[in-house]
Enzyme design. Structure first.
Site, PDB file in Angstrom:
ATOM      1  N   ARG A  42      40.893  43.442  50.402  1.00  0.00           N
ATOM      2  CA  ARG A  42      42.004  42.516  50.215  1.00  0.00           C
ATOM      3  C   ARG A  42      43.322  43.214  50.528  1.00  0.00           C
ATOM      4  O   ARG A  42      43.451  44.421  50.376  1.00  0.00           O
ATOM      5  CB  ARG A  42      42.037  42.006  48.772  1.00  0.00           C
ATOM      6  CG  ARG A  42      40.944  40.975  48.458  1.00  0.00           C
ATOM      7  CD  ARG A  42      41.051  40.446  47.031  1.00  0.00           C
ATOM      8  NE  ARG A  42      40.741  41.480  46.063  1.00  0.00           N
ATOM      9  CZ  ARG A  42      41.630  42.178  45.390  1.00  0.00           C
ATOM     10  NH1 ARG A  42      42.922  41.923  45.533  1.00  0.00           N
ATOM     11  NH2 ARG A  42      41.249  43.105  44.552  1.00  0.00           N
ATOM     12  N   TYR A  65      37.729  39.464  56.117  1.00  0.00           N
ATOM     13  CA  TYR A  65      37.079  40.152  55.008  1.00  0.00           C
ATOM     14  C   TYR A  65      37.172  39.451  53.660  1.00  0.00           C
ATOM     15  O   TYR A  65      38.262  39.060  53.228  1.00  0.00           O
ATOM     16  CB  TYR A  65      37.665  41.572  54.853  1.00  0.00           C
ATOM     17  CG  TYR A  65      36.684  42.499  54.186  1.00  0.00           C
ATOM     18  CD1 TYR A  65      35.743  43.181  54.939  1.00  0.00           C
ATOM     19  CD2 TYR A  65      36.649  42.638  52.805  1.00  0.00           C
ATOM     20  CE1 TYR A  65      34.810  43.994  54.337  1.00  0.00           C
ATOM     21  CE2 TYR A  65      35.718  43.448  52.193  1.00  0.00           C
ATOM     22  CZ  TYR A  65      34.800  44.133  52.968  1.00  0.00           C
ATOM     23  OH  TYR A  65      33.860  44.934  52.377  1.00  0.00           O
ATOM     24  N   LYS A  71      38.781  34.072  45.761  1.00  0.00           N
ATOM     25  CA  LYS A  71      40.017  34.441  45.073  1.00  0.00           C
ATOM     26  C   LYS A  71      41.149  33.437  45.358  1.00  0.00           C
ATOM     27  O   LYS A  71      41.932  33.113  44.474  1.00  0.00           O
ATOM     28  CB  LYS A  71      40.433  35.867  45.446  1.00  0.00           C
ATOM     29  CG  LYS A  71      39.415  36.926  45.033  1.00  0.00           C
ATOM     30  CD  LYS A  71      39.143  36.866  43.571  1.00  0.00           C
ATOM     31  CE  LYS A  71      37.998  37.677  43.020  1.00  0.00           C
ATOM     32  NZ  LYS A  71      37.751  39.014  43.409  1.00  0.00           N
ATOM     33  N   HIS A 107      39.452  36.000  36.144  1.00  0.00           N
ATOM     34  CA  HIS A 107      38.673  37.002  36.893  1.00  0.00           C
ATOM     35  C   HIS A 107      37.651  37.624  35.937  1.00  0.00           C
ATOM     36  O   HIS A 107      37.784  38.771  35.529  1.00  0.00           O
ATOM     37  CB  HIS A 107      39.646  38.061  37.434  1.00  0.00           C
ATOM     38  CG  HIS A 107      39.043  39.007  38.433  1.00  0.00           C
ATOM     39  ND1 HIS A 107      39.594  40.247  38.695  1.00  0.00           N
ATOM     40  CD2 HIS A 107      37.982  38.894  39.264  1.00  0.00           C
ATOM     41  CE1 HIS A 107      38.876  40.851  39.624  1.00  0.00           C
ATOM     42  NE2 HIS A 107      37.893  40.071  39.986  1.00  0.00           N
ATOM     43  N   SER A 161      39.121  44.629  39.803  1.00  0.00           N
ATOM     44  CA  SER A 161      38.186  44.762  40.916  1.00  0.00           C
ATOM     45  C   SER A 161      37.515  46.143  40.908  1.00  0.00           C
ATOM     46  O   SER A 161      38.168  47.156  40.674  1.00  0.00           O
ATOM     47  CB  SER A 161      38.932  44.573  42.236  1.00  0.00           C
ATOM     48  OG  SER A 161      39.515  43.290  42.249  1.00  0.00           O
ATOM     49  N   CYS A 210      35.478  47.412  38.781  1.00  0.00           N
ATOM     50  CA  CYS A 210      35.467  48.058  37.464  1.00  0.00           C
ATOM     51  C   CYS A 210      34.286  47.614  36.601  1.00  0.00           C
ATOM     52  O   CYS A 210      34.330  47.703  35.379  1.00  0.00           O
ATOM     53  CB  CYS A 210      36.790  47.806  36.741  1.00  0.00           C
ATOM     54  SG  CYS A 210      38.158  48.678  37.524  1.00  0.00           S
ATOM     55  N   THR A 214      30.077  43.020  38.009  1.00  0.00           N
ATOM     56  CA  THR A 214      28.747  42.668  38.512  1.00  0.00           C
ATOM     57  C   THR A 214      27.680  43.428  37.731  1.00  0.00           C
ATOM     58  O   THR A 214      26.647  42.874  37.342  1.00  0.00           O
ATOM     59  CB  THR A 214      28.645  42.975  40.017  1.00  0.00           C
ATOM     60  OG1 THR A 214      29.648  42.225  40.692  1.00  0.00           O
ATOM     61  CG2 THR A 214      27.272  42.608  40.562  1.00  0.00           C
ATOM     62  N   ASP A 255      32.079  37.261  38.615  1.00  0.00           N
ATOM     63  CA  ASP A 255      33.438  37.543  39.102  1.00  0.00           C
ATOM     64  C   ASP A 255      34.493  36.552  38.600  1.00  0.00           C
ATOM     65  O   ASP A 255      35.622  36.938  38.366  1.00  0.00           O
ATOM     66  CB  ASP A 255      33.439  37.555  40.637  1.00  0.00           C
ATOM     67  CG  ASP A 255      34.658  38.241  41.235  1.00  0.00           C
ATOM     68  OD1 ASP A 255      34.968  39.373  40.807  1.00  0.00           O
ATOM     69  OD2 ASP A 255      35.300  37.655  42.130  1.00  0.00           O
ATOM     70  N   ARG A 271      30.108  45.738  50.788  1.00  0.00           N
ATOM     71  CA  ARG A 271      29.705  44.642  49.900  1.00  0.00           C
ATOM     72  C   ARG A 271      28.366  44.033  50.305  1.00  0.00           C
ATOM     73  O   ARG A 271      27.970  44.091  51.475  1.00  0.00           O
ATOM     74  CB  ARG A 271      30.765  43.527  49.963  1.00  0.00           C
ATOM     75  CG  ARG A 271      32.149  43.936  49.474  1.00  0.00           C
ATOM     76  CD  ARG A 271      32.365  43.600  48.028  1.00  0.00           C
ATOM     77  NE  ARG A 271      33.548  44.229  47.458  1.00  0.00           N
ATOM     78  CZ  ARG A 271      33.978  43.989  46.231  1.00  0.00           C
ATOM     79  NH1 ARG A 271      33.329  43.145  45.447  1.00  0.00           N
ATOM     80  NH2 ARG A 271      35.038  44.607  45.748  1.00  0.00           N
TER      81      ARG A 271
HETATM   82  P1  GTP Z   1      34.649  43.290  42.114  1.00  0.00           P
HETATM   83  O1  GTP Z   1      33.513  42.638  42.817  1.00  0.00           O
HETATM   84  O2  GTP Z   1      35.545  44.064  43.037  1.00  0.00           O
HETATM   85  O3  GTP Z   1      35.451  42.350  41.288  1.00  0.00           O
HETATM   86  O4  GTP Z   1      34.027  44.480  41.202  1.00  0.00           O
HETATM   87  P2  GTP Z   1      33.205  44.492  39.815  1.00  0.00           P
HETATM   88  O5  GTP Z   1      34.154  44.451  38.682  1.00  0.00           O
HETATM   89  O6  GTP Z   1      32.127  43.473  39.855  1.00  0.00           O
HETATM   90  O7  GTP Z   1      32.573  45.980  39.798  1.00  0.00           O
HETATM   91  P3  GTP Z   1      31.057  46.466  39.987  1.00  0.00           P
HETATM   92  O8  GTP Z   1      30.153  46.036  38.882  1.00  0.00           O
HETATM   93  O9  GTP Z   1      30.624  46.143  41.355  1.00  0.00           O
HETATM   94  O10 GTP Z   1      31.238  48.041  39.832  1.00  0.00           O
HETATM   95  C1  GTP Z   1      32.108  48.783  40.640  1.00  0.00           C
HETATM   96  C2  GTP Z   1      31.732  50.245  40.619  1.00  0.00           C
HETATM   97  O11 GTP Z   1      31.768  50.738  39.293  1.00  0.00           O
HETATM   98  C3  GTP Z   1      30.323  50.496  41.163  1.00  0.00           C
HETATM   99  O12 GTP Z   1      30.335  51.623  41.993  1.00  0.00           O
HETATM  100  C4  GTP Z   1      29.520  50.736  39.907  1.00  0.00           C
HETATM  101  O13 GTP Z   1      28.418  51.583  40.141  1.00  0.00           O
HETATM  102  C5  GTP Z   1      30.534  51.365  38.942  1.00  0.00           C
HETATM  103  N1  GTP Z   1      30.228  51.012  37.534  1.00  0.00           N
HETATM  104  C6  GTP Z   1      29.909  49.797  37.040  1.00  0.00           C
HETATM  105  N2  GTP Z   1      29.642  49.843  35.708  1.00  0.00           N
HETATM  106  C7  GTP Z   1      29.815  51.135  35.345  1.00  0.00           C
HETATM  107  C8  GTP Z   1      29.687  51.835  34.092  1.00  0.00           C
HETATM  108  O14 GTP Z   1      29.362  51.265  33.037  1.00  0.00           O
HETATM  109  N3  GTP Z   1      29.959  53.169  34.100  1.00  0.00           N
HETATM  110  C9  GTP Z   1      30.328  53.819  35.250  1.00  0.00           C
HETATM  111  N4  GTP Z   1      30.562  55.125  35.172  1.00  0.00           N
HETATM  112  N5  GTP Z   1      30.436  53.203  36.450  1.00  0.00           N
HETATM  113  C10 GTP Z   1      30.193  51.878  36.500  1.00  0.00           C
HETATM  114  C1  SPV Z   2      37.614  41.748  44.156  1.00  0.00           C
HETATM  115  O1  SPV Z   2      38.309  42.472  44.886  1.00  0.00           O
HETATM  116  O2  SPV Z   2      37.913  41.533  42.954  1.00  0.00           O
HETATM  117  C2  SPV Z   2      36.380  41.144  44.693  1.00  0.00           C
HETATM  118  C3  SPV Z   2      36.152  41.242  46.131  1.00  0.00           C
HETATM  119  O3  SPV Z   2      35.621  40.549  43.956  1.00  0.00           O
HETATM  120  S1  SPV Z   2      37.040  40.074  47.028  1.00  0.00           S
HETATM  121  O4  SPV Z   2      36.182  38.924  47.265  1.00  0.00           O
HETATM  122  O5  SPV Z   2      37.397  40.692  48.318  1.00  0.00           O
HETATM  123  O6  SPV Z   2      38.213  39.669  46.309  1.00  0.00           O
HETATM  124 MN    MN Z   3      36.477  40.518  41.786  1.00  0.00          MN
END
Ligand code: GTP
Ligand code: SPV
Ligand code: MN
Length: 585
Positions: free
Chosen positions: A70, A198, A207, A227, A249, A251, A254, A276, A365
């Site tokens: 983004r 993207y 979003k 979010h 994002s 963090c 998922t 999300d 992704r």
């Molecule tokens: P967006 O799709 O961008 O909104 O991201 P998200 O908030 O869904 O994050 P996601 O679950 O994809 O995790 C992002 C990164 O953080 C990945 O590389 C995960 O492996 C890592 N991660 C997720 N949960 C944990 C956790 O509990 N501990 C640690 N150390 N890393 C984590």
């Molecule tokens: C984020 O950045 O919080 C995402 C990926 O979930 S995007 O769809 O690019 O916003």
């Molecule tokens: Mn997101």
């Protein structure tokens, strides 16, 4: 004539004239249509097929190397008054913005097909769902929208029954970062996005619609577009609590949404509703209910493996679109943290060289249908959504924020949300790893002035006395050597259990200036090799650090001037006073 909705028909014609598209293609959303688009993209190189034995129906897309995340500095909220967009957004005058971006759209689809994508955000039968139509010249966007939303004929017929739709106009243009804008016109329920193919820049239902436009609509209609992931936690007795959690994002949304309980937790089950975005409404009984407007996951690939997130690992082994990962010699997708295989090509298709950078882009992704998730909840399609017991904010903080704490009440919880700060990640272009303020994890996504948004949040206390409890978590505390103090992933269930016990009033808490913390003994660490001293550290509130934190929050809130709700300042002052810093802020 492809629709009985004359407003839609005339907008499509108008866009076709402006963009001078060669052909107009109305997407019906069928499997056959998806397969045909995939064949076309395989033929023109937009996609390549991954190993069909190990990863059936999986494809790789390599985006332009300057189009990988983004772009917040190119994202605008275009309201008549600048103050309505607020200091939290880039603003442009609507007329000026239309003119600027329409110049880019003029003639941009010459020689291209213009796809019309009717889509529905949320279950087709839900009164909480909202429809949109995205027009795009990118078949990759069509394929992603097919997975991410309920799209095609089913959405068109809902639109034709009435209720309106959000207009989203998108072109990849020249994929030139100098000719790229993501513009929102909330009062017109319109989005215009040019120059990026993207994720959040291009899949306009996500979003742009479900957060920026929807948050604006939600304010006037009395609901919230957030979010947040939505997850159900079922205990061995078969009782399920639903939580909605907002983390910035990349963090951990998922991962938490499809958490696999640790071995020590026999009989516990996790049910994924969304990963999300959550749309939250007050039900007639005063309880907050949530639906997930999406039908797919656009998830971060790096870090996914059989140990961290087995559900995701299994889910993306078939029928998945990968964007910007590396590949192995036998053409399997590969990424950092996969824990198996060896990459030969990086995300740009160049021979992999560890010294030159990662094989997979850090914001690579997967796009996959929710139905492929083993923990997918049977209530994910329920028109009335699920009742929410707790709202949980979180951020990625090496220091300061403890593992978990609870807000004292709703108004304090709004302050806790407004105080979210997090280290930046690769999900947006710009520097990674610097702490920035990200209220409610909505800094990039709130379609109006945060001051008004917080007032809207606070107003819920007048509307219900059955609101969810509010919490804050941090899975990302590190020691001096950069090692995570908390094991995270599946083990996060231990923290969710404390949260649920608090909601059920089954467990006590330690009162601190920042909120209510667990006594160390109330976090179940059976089967977990964690040093009690580390757990103590994770649950420590450092008053000196928190005084600095509150000063930073106070400075951020001051940007909103008179518009800031007085109640938020009052909540802040109470924390500051409790911290013994009566003169600060
Ligand atoms: P967006 O799709 O961008 O909104 O991201 P998200 O908030 O869904 O994050 P996601 O679950 O994809 O995790 C992002 C990164 O953080 C990945 O590389 C995960 O492996 C890592 N991660 C997720 N949960 C944990 C956790 O509990 N501990 C640690 N150390 N890393 C984590
Ligand atoms: C984020 O950045 O919080 C995402 C990926 O979930 S995007 O769809 O690019 O916003
Ligand atoms: Mn997101």
């Amino acid at each position: 004539m492809s629709t009985s909705n004359s407003e839609l028909e005339s907008w499509v014609n108008e866009v076709a004239r402006l963009t001078q598209a060669d052909k107009v293609f109305w997407c019906n959303g069928s499997e056959a249509e998806y397969r045909q688009l995939v064949q076309q993209m395989l033929a023109d190189g937009t996609l390549s097929e991954l190993n069909p034995e190990t990863h059936p129906n999986c494809y790789l897309h390599r985006s332009a190397p300057t189009d990988v995340a983004r772009v917040e500095h190119l994202t605008f909220i275009c309201t008549e008054k600048e103050a309505d967009a607020g200091p939290n957004n880039n603003w442009m005058d609507p007329a000026a913005a239309h003119q600027k971006i329409d110049q880019l759209f003029a003639g941009c689809m010459k020689g291209r097909t213009m796809y019309v994508i009717p889509y529905c955000m949320g279950p087709l039968e839900s009164p909480y769902s909202r429809c949109g139509v995205e027009i795009t010249d990118s078949p990759y966007v069509v394929a992603n929208m097919k997975i991410m939303t309920r799209m095609g004929d089913v959405a068109l017929s809902r639109i034709e029954k009435g209720g309106g739709f959000v207009r989203g106009l998108h072109s990849i243009g020249e994929l030139d970062p100098e000719r790229r804008f993501i513009m929102h016109f909330p009062a017109e329920l319109t989005i215009k996005s040019y120059g990026s193919g993207y994720g959040g820049n291009a899949l306009l239902g996500k979003k742009c619609h479900a957060l920026r436009i929807a948050s604006y609509q939600a304010r006037s209609e009395g609901w919230l577009a957030e979010h947040m992931l939505i997850v159900g936690v079922e205990n061995p007795a078969g009782e399920t609590h639903y939580l909605a959690c907002a983390f910035p994002s990349a963090c951990g949304k998922t991962n938490l949404a499809m958490l696999v309980p640790p071995k020590s937790h026999k009989g516990w089950k996790i049910w994924t509703l969304g990963d999300d975005i959550a749309w939250l409404q007050l039900g007639e009984d005063g309880r907050m209910r949530a639906i997930n407007p999406e039908a797919g996951y656009f998830g971060v690939v790096p870090g996914t493996n059989a140990k961290t997130n087995r559900n995701a690992y299994e889910m993306i082994r078939h029928d998945t679109i990968y964007t910007n990962v590396g590949v192995t010699a036998d053409n399997q997708p590969w990424w950092e943290g996969l824990d198996e295989g060896t990459p030969v090509l990086d995300w740009q298709g160049k021979p992999y060289d560890a010294k030159a950078g990662p094989a997979a882009h850090p914001n690579s992704r997967f796009t996959v249908a929710t139905s492929q998730n083993a923990s997918y909840s049977s209530l994910a399609d329920a028109p009335e959504g699920v009742p929410i017991s707790a709202l949980v904010f979180g951020g990625r903080r090496r220091e300061v924020a403890p593992l978990v704490y609870q807000a004292k009440d709703w108004a304090h919880g709004v302050l806790v949300g407004a105080g979210v700060a997090s280290e930046t990640t690769a999900a947006a272009s710009g520097e990674v790893g610097v702490v920035r303020r990200d209220p409610m994890a909505m800094k990039p996504f709130c379609g109006y002035n945060f001051a008004d948004y917080w007032a809207h949040w606070l107003s819920f206390a007048q509307r219900s006395d059955r609101l969810p409890e509010i919490f804050h978590v941090n899975w990302f505390r590190q020691d001096k050597d950069g090692n995570f103090l908390w094991p995270g992933f599946g083990e996060n269930l231990r923290v969710l259990r404390w949260i649920i016990d608090r909601c059920e009033k089954r467990v006590g808490a330690v009162t601190t200036p920042i909120g209510l913390l667990p006594a160390a003994a109330d976090i179940d660490i059976e089967g977990l090799a964690i040093d009690p001293a580390v757990l103590q550290e994770l649950l420590r509130v450092d008053h000196a650090q928190w005084s600095v934190e509150m000063a930073a929050l106070s400075e951020d809130l001051a940007r909103y001037g008179d518009r800031l709700p007085a109640e938020l300042n009052r909540q802040l002052q109470m924390v500051v006073e409790d911290l013994g810093e009566k003169n600060a802020a």
